[in-house]
Motif scaffolding. Structure first.
Motif, PDB file in Angstrom:
ATOM      1  N   ALA A  47      70.696  18.272  16.393  1.00  0.00           N
ATOM      2  CA  ALA A  47      70.297  18.145  17.791  1.00  0.00           C
ATOM      3  C   ALA A  47      68.771  18.139  17.876  1.00  0.00           C
ATOM      4  N   SER A  48      68.239  17.373  18.806  1.00  0.00           N
ATOM      5  CA  SER A  48      66.787  17.329  18.942  1.00  0.00           C
ATOM      6  C   SER A  48      66.280  18.629  19.548  1.00  0.00           C
ATOM      7  N   LYS A  49      65.048  18.983  19.212  1.00  0.00           N
ATOM      8  CA  LYS A  49      64.408  20.193  19.717  1.00  0.00           C
ATOM      9  C   LYS A  49      63.042  19.810  20.261  1.00  0.00           C
ATOM     10  N   THR A  50      62.660  20.452  21.326  1.00  0.00           N
ATOM     11  CA  THR A  50      61.299  20.297  21.832  1.00  0.00           C
ATOM     12  C   THR A  50      60.474  21.446  21.273  1.00  0.00           C
ATOM     13  N   MET A  51      59.401  21.101  20.580  1.00  0.00           N
ATOM     14  CA  MET A  51      58.521  22.113  19.999  1.00  0.00           C
ATOM     15  C   MET A  51      57.092  21.834  20.444  1.00  0.00           C
ATOM     16  N   TYR A  52      56.289  22.871  20.447  1.00  0.00           N
ATOM     17  CA  TYR A  52      54.906  22.763  20.903  1.00  0.00           C
ATOM     18  C   TYR A  52      53.973  23.259  19.808  1.00  0.00           C
ATOM     19  N   TRP A  53      52.877  22.510  19.614  1.00  0.00           N
ATOM     20  CA  TRP A  53      51.854  22.885  18.646  1.00  0.00           C
ATOM     21  C   TRP A  53      50.987  23.961  19.270  1.00  0.00           C
ATOM     22  N   VAL A  54      50.798  25.078  18.577  1.00  0.00           N
ATOM     23  CA  VAL A  54      49.965  26.180  19.060  1.00  0.00           C
ATOM     24  C   VAL A  54      49.031  26.649  17.947  1.00  0.00           C
ATOM     25  N   ASN A  59      47.977  22.820   9.182  1.00  0.00           N
ATOM     26  CA  ASN A  59      48.940  21.922   8.566  1.00  0.00           C
ATOM     27  C   ASN A  59      50.213  21.856   9.402  1.00  0.00           C
ATOM     28  N   TRP A  60      50.752  20.651   9.554  1.00  0.00           N
ATOM     29  CA  TRP A  60      51.945  20.459  10.381  1.00  0.00           C
ATOM     30  C   TRP A  60      53.132  21.251   9.853  1.00  0.00           C
ATOM     31  N   ASN A  61      53.176  21.533   8.543  1.00  0.00           N
ATOM     32  CA  ASN A  61      54.321  22.229   7.962  1.00  0.00           C
ATOM     33  C   ASN A  61      54.146  23.749   7.939  1.00  0.00           C
ATOM     34  N   ASP A  62      53.147  24.261   8.628  1.00  0.00           N
ATOM     35  CA  ASP A  62      52.938  25.704   8.743  1.00  0.00           C
ATOM     36  C   ASP A  62      53.615  26.181  10.022  1.00  0.00           C
ATOM     37  N   ARG A  63      54.708  26.899   9.871  1.00  0.00           N
ATOM     38  CA  ARG A  63      55.517  27.292  11.024  1.00  0.00           C
ATOM     39  C   ARG A  63      54.769  28.113  12.056  1.00  0.00           C
ATOM     40  N   ILE A  64      53.665  28.738  11.674  1.00  0.00           N
ATOM     41  CA  ILE A  64      52.904  29.541  12.630  1.00  0.00           C
ATOM     42  C   ILE A  64      52.335  28.691  13.768  1.00  0.00           C
ATOM     43  N   HIS A  65      52.280  27.364  13.564  1.00  0.00           N
ATOM     44  CA  HIS A  65      51.736  26.455  14.583  1.00  0.00           C
ATOM     45  C   HIS A  65      52.809  25.865  15.500  1.00  0.00           C
ATOM     46  N   TRP A  66      54.065  26.257  15.352  1.00  0.00           N
ATOM     47  CA  TRP A  66      55.129  25.689  16.181  1.00  0.00           C
ATOM     48  C   TRP A  66      55.754  26.757  17.063  1.00  0.00           C
ATOM     49  N   SER A  67      55.849  26.437  18.346  1.00  0.00           N
ATOM     50  CA  SER A  67      56.401  27.360  19.337  1.00  0.00           C
ATOM     51  C   SER A  67      57.525  26.694  20.107  1.00  0.00           C
ATOM     52  N   GLN A  68      58.403  27.518  20.647  1.00  0.00           N
ATOM     53  CA  GLN A  68      59.493  27.040  21.489  1.00  0.00           C
ATOM     54  C   GLN A  68      59.021  26.751  22.907  1.00  0.00           C
ATOM     55  N   THR A  69      57.877  27.345  23.274  1.00  0.00           N
ATOM     56  CA  THR A  69      57.328  27.154  24.622  1.00  0.00           C
ATOM     57  C   THR A  69      55.861  26.775  24.536  1.00  0.00           C
ATOM     58  N   SER A  70      55.399  26.033  25.515  1.00  0.00           N
ATOM     59  CA  SER A  70      53.991  25.629  25.580  1.00  0.00           C
ATOM     60  C   SER A  70      53.124  26.880  25.696  1.00  0.00           C
ATOM     61  N   GLY A  71      52.189  27.059  24.772  1.00  0.00           N
ATOM     62  CA  GLY A  71      51.307  28.219  24.778  1.00  0.00           C
ATOM     63  C   GLY A  71      51.947  29.491  24.258  1.00  0.00           C
ATOM     64  N   GLY A  72      53.180  29.390  23.767  1.00  0.00           N
ATOM     65  CA  GLY A  72      53.898  30.570  23.276  1.00  0.00           C
ATOM     66  C   GLY A  72      53.486  30.971  21.877  1.00  0.00           C
TER      67      GLY A  72
END
Length: 78
Positions: A47-54, A59-72
């Protein structure tokens, strides 16, 4: 892997390579990667997911930069 008819084998979040399944069971790899040479496995589309860069640059593959919410908070997913 061998499992009898009527049995359901579900795995998730794995990378599968060179694995043959048989015996009549249903083998599904959910949210997983087919790395080739597998038989008897189903790899349903995730299923597709909406993720936000924070967290600024990185690096795009560093999970610390991905959030479930904008600014989260980061750490959601790669």
């Amino acid at each position: 892997l061998i499992a009898g008819a009527g049995v359901t084998i579900d795995v998730s979040g794995v990378i599968i390579k060179d694995i043959e399944s048989s015996g009549g069971a249903s083998f599904s790899a959910l949210e997983s990667t087919d790395d080739g040479n597998n038989t008897g496995w189903a790899f349903p589309a995730a299923a597709s997911k909406t993720m936000y860069w924070v967290g600024g640059s990185g690096n795009w593959n560093d999970r610390i930069h991905w959030s479930q919410t904008s600014g989260g908070s980061g750490g959601y997913c790669v």
